[in-house]
Design a protein around this motif. Structure first.
Motif, PDB file in Angstrom:
ATOM      1  N   THR A   1       0.845  -1.198   0.000  1.00  0.00           N
ATOM      2  CA  THR A   1       0.000   0.000   0.000  1.00  0.00           C
ATOM      3  C   THR A   1       0.879   1.246   0.000  1.00  0.00           C
ATOM      4  O   THR A   1       1.743   1.388   0.869  1.00  0.00           O
ATOM      5  N   PRO A   2       0.734   2.161  -0.965  1.00  0.00           N
ATOM      6  CA  PRO A   2       1.566   3.374  -0.985  1.00  0.00           C
ATOM      7  C   PRO A   2       1.431   4.163   0.311  1.00  0.00           C
ATOM      8  O   PRO A   2       0.348   4.240   0.901  1.00  0.00           O
ATOM      9  N   PHE A   3       2.526   4.732   0.759  1.00  0.00           N
ATOM     10  CA  PHE A   3       2.537   5.508   1.994  1.00  0.00           C
ATOM     11  C   PHE A   3       3.312   6.803   1.768  1.00  0.00           C
ATOM     12  O   PHE A   3       4.174   6.894   0.891  1.00  0.00           O
ATOM     13  N   GLU A   4       2.985   7.798   2.553  1.00  0.00           N
ATOM     14  CA  GLU A   4       3.618   9.113   2.422  1.00  0.00           C
ATOM     15  C   GLU A   4       4.817   9.202   3.361  1.00  0.00           C
ATOM     16  O   GLU A   4       4.761   8.746   4.514  1.00  0.00           O
ATOM     17  N   VAL A   5       5.901   9.799   2.879  1.00  0.00           N
ATOM     18  CA  VAL A   5       7.108   9.904   3.693  1.00  0.00           C
ATOM     19  C   VAL A   5       7.919  11.109   3.237  1.00  0.00           C
ATOM     20  O   VAL A   5       7.841  11.520   2.066  1.00  0.00           O
ATOM     21  N   VAL A   6       8.707  11.674   4.142  1.00  0.00           N
ATOM     22  CA  VAL A   6       9.596  12.789   3.833  1.00  0.00           C
ATOM     23  C   VAL A   6      11.019  12.254   3.739  1.00  0.00           C
ATOM     24  O   VAL A   6      11.497  11.554   4.640  1.00  0.00           O
ATOM     25  N   VAL A   7      11.709  12.582   2.657  1.00  0.00           N
ATOM     26  CA  VAL A   7      13.064  12.085   2.397  1.00  0.00           C
ATOM     27  C   VAL A   7      14.070  13.036   3.030  1.00  0.00           C
ATOM     28  O   VAL A   7      14.013  14.253   2.823  1.00  0.00           O
ATOM     29  N   THR A   8      15.000  12.479   3.789  1.00  0.00           N
ATOM     30  CA  THR A   8      15.950  13.312   4.531  1.00  0.00           C
ATOM     31  C   THR A   8      17.390  13.205   4.053  1.00  0.00           C
ATOM     32  O   THR A   8      18.219  14.040   4.394  1.00  0.00           O
ATOM     33  N   GLY A   9      17.715  12.169   3.271  1.00  0.00           N
ATOM     34  CA  GLY A   9      19.104  11.992   2.854  1.00  0.00           C
ATOM     35  C   GLY A   9      19.212  11.180   1.591  1.00  0.00           C
ATOM     36  O   GLY A   9      18.198  10.865   0.943  1.00  0.00           O
ATOM     37  N   LEU A  10      20.449  10.842   1.231  1.00  0.00           N
ATOM     38  CA  LEU A  10      20.729  10.092   0.015  1.00  0.00           C
ATOM     39  C   LEU A  10      21.702   8.973   0.358  1.00  0.00           C
ATOM     40  O   LEU A  10      22.711   9.195   1.050  1.00  0.00           O
TER      41      LEU A  10
ATOM     42  N   GLY B   1      16.852   7.737  -2.054  1.00  0.00           N
ATOM     43  CA  GLY B   1      16.470   8.608  -0.960  1.00  0.00           C
ATOM     44  C   GLY B   1      16.386   7.838   0.345  1.00  0.00           C
ATOM     45  O   GLY B   1      16.016   6.660   0.365  1.00  0.00           O
ATOM     46  N   VAL B   2      16.701   8.509   1.434  1.00  0.00           N
ATOM     47  CA  VAL B   2      16.637   7.896   2.763  1.00  0.00           C
ATOM     48  C   VAL B   2      15.507   8.543   3.560  1.00  0.00           C
ATOM     49  O   VAL B   2      15.398   9.776   3.599  1.00  0.00           O
ATOM     50  N   ALA B   3      14.668   7.725   4.172  1.00  0.00           N
ATOM     51  CA  ALA B   3      13.586   8.219   5.031  1.00  0.00           C
ATOM     52  C   ALA B   3      13.450   7.280   6.221  1.00  0.00           C
ATOM     53  O   ALA B   3      14.158   6.271   6.324  1.00  0.00           O
ATOM     54  N   ARG B   4      12.540   7.630   7.127  1.00  0.00           N
ATOM     55  CA  ARG B   4      12.284   6.796   8.296  1.00  0.00           C
ATOM     56  C   ARG B   4      10.810   6.440   8.362  1.00  0.00           C
ATOM     57  O   ARG B   4       9.945   7.293   8.166  1.00  0.00           O
ATOM     58  N   ARG B   5      10.528   5.169   8.620  1.00  0.00           N
ATOM     59  CA  ARG B   5       9.157   4.747   8.846  1.00  0.00           C
ATOM     60  C   ARG B   5       8.720   5.199  10.233  1.00  0.00           C
ATOM     61  O   ARG B   5       9.527   5.651  11.058  1.00  0.00           O
ATOM     62  N   GLU B   6       7.441   5.086  10.528  1.00  0.00           N
ATOM     63  CA  GLU B   6       6.927   5.460  11.844  1.00  0.00           C
ATOM     64  C   GLU B   6       7.606   4.663  12.950  1.00  0.00           C
ATOM     65  O   GLU B   6       7.761   5.138  14.075  1.00  0.00           O
ATOM     66  N   SER B   7       8.027   3.464  12.628  1.00  0.00           N
ATOM     67  CA  SER B   7       8.710   2.613  13.606  1.00  0.00           C
ATOM     68  C   SER B   7      10.149   3.063  13.860  1.00  0.00           C
ATOM     69  O   SER B   7      10.791   2.587  14.792  1.00  0.00           O
ATOM     70  N   GLY B   8      10.636   3.982  13.016  1.00  0.00           N
ATOM     71  CA  GLY B   8      12.015   4.428  13.130  1.00  0.00           C
ATOM     72  C   GLY B   8      12.959   3.685  12.204  1.00  0.00           C
ATOM     73  O   GLY B   8      14.134   4.051  12.072  1.00  0.00           O
ATOM     74  N   LYS B   9      12.477   2.654  11.547  1.00  0.00           N
ATOM     75  CA  LYS B   9      13.316   1.872  10.643  1.00  0.00           C
ATOM     76  C   LYS B   9      13.600   2.660   9.373  1.00  0.00           C
ATOM     77  O   LYS B   9      12.713   3.310   8.815  1.00  0.00           O
TER      78      LYS B   9
ATOM     79  N   LEU C   1      14.549  12.211  -3.810  1.00  0.00           N
ATOM     80  CA  LEU C   1      15.656  13.096  -3.490  1.00  0.00           C
ATOM     81  C   LEU C   1      15.476  13.703  -2.102  1.00  0.00           C
ATOM     82  O   LEU C   1      14.340  13.855  -1.627  1.00  0.00           O
ATOM     83  N   PRO C   2      16.574  14.087  -1.456  1.00  0.00           N
ATOM     84  CA  PRO C   2      16.477  14.718  -0.137  1.00  0.00           C
ATOM     85  C   PRO C   2      15.594  15.966  -0.176  1.00  0.00           C
ATOM     86  O   PRO C   2      15.642  16.752  -1.123  1.00  0.00           O
ATOM     87  N   GLY C   3      14.771  16.124   0.861  1.00  0.00           N
ATOM     88  CA  GLY C   3      13.879  17.274   0.956  1.00  0.00           C
ATOM     89  C   GLY C   3      12.523  17.062   0.318  1.00  0.00           C
ATOM     90  O   GLY C   3      11.642  17.924   0.426  1.00  0.00           O
ATOM     91  N   GLU C   4      12.311  15.945  -0.335  1.00  0.00           N
ATOM     92  CA  GLU C   4      11.038  15.700  -1.016  1.00  0.00           C
ATOM     93  C   GLU C   4      10.044  14.981  -0.110  1.00  0.00           C
ATOM     94  O   GLU C   4      10.417  14.234   0.797  1.00  0.00           O
ATOM     95  N   ARG C   5       8.772  15.217  -0.384  1.00  0.00           N
ATOM     96  CA  ARG C   5       7.676  14.448   0.212  1.00  0.00           C
ATOM     97  C   ARG C   5       7.095  13.589  -0.894  1.00  0.00           C
ATOM     98  O   ARG C   5       6.685  14.106  -1.938  1.00  0.00           O
ATOM     99  N   VAL C   6       7.117  12.272  -0.718  1.00  0.00           N
ATOM    100  CA  VAL C   6       6.721  11.369  -1.796  1.00  0.00           C
ATOM    101  C   VAL C   6       5.734  10.321  -1.296  1.00  0.00           C
ATOM    102  O   VAL C   6       5.642  10.054  -0.088  1.00  0.00           O
ATOM    103  N   MET C   7       5.024   9.750  -2.242  1.00  0.00           N
ATOM    104  CA  MET C   7       4.281   8.523  -2.004  1.00  0.00           C
ATOM    105  C   MET C   7       5.176   7.387  -2.474  1.00  0.00           C
ATOM    106  O   MET C   7       5.680   7.403  -3.603  1.00  0.00           O
ATOM    107  N   ALA C   8       5.423   6.422  -1.602  1.00  0.00           N
ATOM    108  CA  ALA C   8       6.340   5.330  -1.918  1.00  0.00           C
ATOM    109  C   ALA C   8       5.645   3.995  -1.736  1.00  0.00           C
ATOM    110  O   ALA C   8       4.670   3.873  -0.978  1.00  0.00           O
ATOM    111  N   GLN C   9       6.159   2.988  -2.415  1.00  0.00           N
ATOM    112  CA  GLN C   9       5.627   1.631  -2.317  1.00  0.00           C
ATOM    113  C   GLN C   9       6.773   0.694  -1.953  1.00  0.00           C
ATOM    114  O   GLN C   9       7.795   0.653  -2.638  1.00  0.00           O
ATOM    115  N   GLN C  10       6.617  -0.036  -0.876  1.00  0.00           N
ATOM    116  CA  GLN C  10       7.686  -0.917  -0.424  1.00  0.00           C
ATOM    117  C   GLN C  10       7.892  -2.068  -1.406  1.00  0.00           C
ATOM    118  O   GLN C  10       6.930  -2.649  -1.920  1.00  0.00           O
ATOM    119  N   THR C  11       9.162  -2.404  -1.646  1.00  0.00           N
ATOM    120  CA  THR C  11       9.501  -3.472  -2.597  1.00  0.00           C
ATOM    121  C   THR C  11      10.294  -4.600  -1.963  1.00  0.00           C
ATOM    122  O   THR C  11      10.346  -5.701  -2.506  1.00  0.00           O
TER     123      THR C  11
END
Length: 453
Positions: free
Chosen positions: A22-31, A37-45, A53-63
């Motif tokens: 299921t696509p989820f929204e996340v903010v990208v903080t690094g590369l 792009g690097v982000a953190r899930r709600e669990s912190g993982k 790219l860093p600084g973006e807000r995206v909809m992502a799908q886990q693979t």
């Protein structure tokens, strides 16, 4: 486009089906080091997201799911980074040849600089006293050496030629490539058509390409003998598109010219009046323009004097050694590949440089019996593979050296070796910087200069 002859789901396919996609929204903080792009899930993982790219807000799908991080792909960019640009290549996002075409060219090299500095501090526990200005050259049409995979896909009734996809199980169906030199990059479709018309099309797994200043060569690996019609088709293709064609029926030693009978492959370094001749599977630096800037930078940082004796480790064909020999008393190159050493010796004679000497030695082994190890040197230049140079650095008599210049294709191994030189041997990391040998990829090439305290 993913292509697979076997419709049965693989283990990777089955594992993906068990992941919540299921696509989820996340903010990208690094590369990441590979351009995701690097982000953190709600669990912190941590989650690594391709196409973000860093600084973006995206909809992502886990693979994919790993123990310490997850993987995902970008489905939609909700808030774009100011560094985002439209990729030039229509295959970007599928082909695995590039990872950063969606990032502004100027920002790419700064991101790579950040990777280098972070590695130096985190792995080597060192900080460069000065950051060198990034070295850049042409960002498109620069790749003069590489390998295309080939796969005949019967279900599609066609032969695919290209780099591996982001999923390396598959071959990207390329029509063109904008990072490869135009003589090859704009003829990928023609190459696929050629192979598709050959009787041996299912027995050709790859085509390597390499370009000198005057000759562009293709090496066809073939697992079955080529008939007269196939050979004639290759020769006709070579004449039409101005290629030299080599065949490789077995190992590296089996490579031989098909047409013309005796091609000459060479590139020139005009600043030092040097020409290097090579064979079609030899290692040469991928980016010709950046290579010349890299040599100039390395020699400037080394600051070798006319009376110096300089050691060049992992010297290959003599890319650094021969220009050095124009300016110093003696340049000594050492390389593990005996074939490259012979070509380096030939290149020294070809350029009438009798003060350039070459030796074959495995630089990852015990070197105490090597005669060149017992001779004194004033300065050291090294350009090791991804594994770095820790083994040879721990064996070298470093006390007599005044400067070390380290050219690296892997920032982590450079950082490790810099930590050894600085923290255990008392050297100073005077300067370090990045070089964009592979624009639009996440590959980080760098250079560092060390001096005795």
């Amino acid at each position: 486009m993913c292509v697979c002859d076997n419709a049965r789901p693989t283990r990777a396919d089955r594992s993906v089906s068990r992941i919540d996609q299921t696509p989820f929204e996340v903010v990208v903080t690094g590369l990441t080091h590979d351009g995701r792009g690097v982000a953190r899930r709600e669990s912190g993982k941590a989650i690594f997201i391709s196409g973000a790219l860093p600084g973006e807000r995206v909809m992502a799908q886990q693979t994919a799911r790993q123990r310490s991080f997850d993987e995902a792909r970008t489905v939609e960019v909700l808030e774009a980074s100011p560094d985002r640009v439209t990729p030039r290549c229509p295959h970007f996002g599928v082909c695995g040849g590039c990872a950063l075409q969606h990032m502004d060219e100027a920002r790419q090299i700064h991101a790579k600089q950040g990777v280098l500095m972070e590695n130096l501090e985190r792995i080597g526990h060192v900080t460069a006293e000065a950051i060198l200005p990034p070295l850049t050259d042409a960002a498109w049409g620069y790749r003069r050496k590489g390998r295309f995979s080939v796969r005949r896909v019967e279900k599609k009734g066609k032969t695919l030629v290209g780099f591996r996809e982001q999923d390396p199980r598959f071959v990207a169906d390329l029509g063109e490539c904008h990072t490869v030199i135009p003589q090859i990059g704009m003829k990928v479709a023609a190459l696929a058509t050629l192979i598709d018309g050959m009787d041996a099309r299912s027995g050709i797994p790859q085509v390597e390409f390499i370009a000198g200043d005057d000759t562009v060569a293709l090496v066809f690996r073939h697992l079955v003998p080529l008939g007269d019609a196939d050979r004639a088709a290759l020769v006709e293709f070579a004449k039409e598109h101005a290629f030299a064609i080599y065949l490789q029926p077995g190992g590296i030693d089996s490579v031989h010219a098909l047409w013309p009978e005796a091609p000459t492959l060479a590139f020139r370094l005009p600043q030092w009046n040097v020409e290097l001749q090579f064979r079609p599977l030899d290692f040469i630096q991928v980016n010709a323009g950046l290579n010349q800037k890299m040599i100039a930078s390395a020699l400037s940082l080394l600051d070798a004097q006319p009376g110096d004796r300089v050691l060049d480790l992992f010297c290959g064909l003599g890319n650094f050694t021969l220009p050095l020999a124009r300016t110093v008393r003696e340049a000594v190159g050492v390389e593990g590949d005996a074939g490259l050493v012979q070509r380096a010796l030939d290149n020294a004679r070809h350029n009438q440089l009798d003060n350039a000497h070459f030796h074959a030695a495995d630089l990852a082994q015990d070197l105490r019996a090597q005669p060149w190890m017992r001779e004194g040197f004033d300065r050291l230049l090294l350009d090791p593979p991804r594994s770095g140079a820790d083994v040879v650095l721990k064996q070298l008599p470093l006390k007599g050296l005044q400067r070390i210049v380290y050219v690296s294709c892997h920032p982590a191994s450079l950082a490790r070796d810099a930590g050894y030189l600085v923290n255990e041997r008392g050297w100073k990391l005077r300067a370090a910087g990045v070089m964009d040998m592979f624009p639009h990829t996440a590959h980080v090439e760098s250079i560092a200069m060390f001096e005795r305290d």
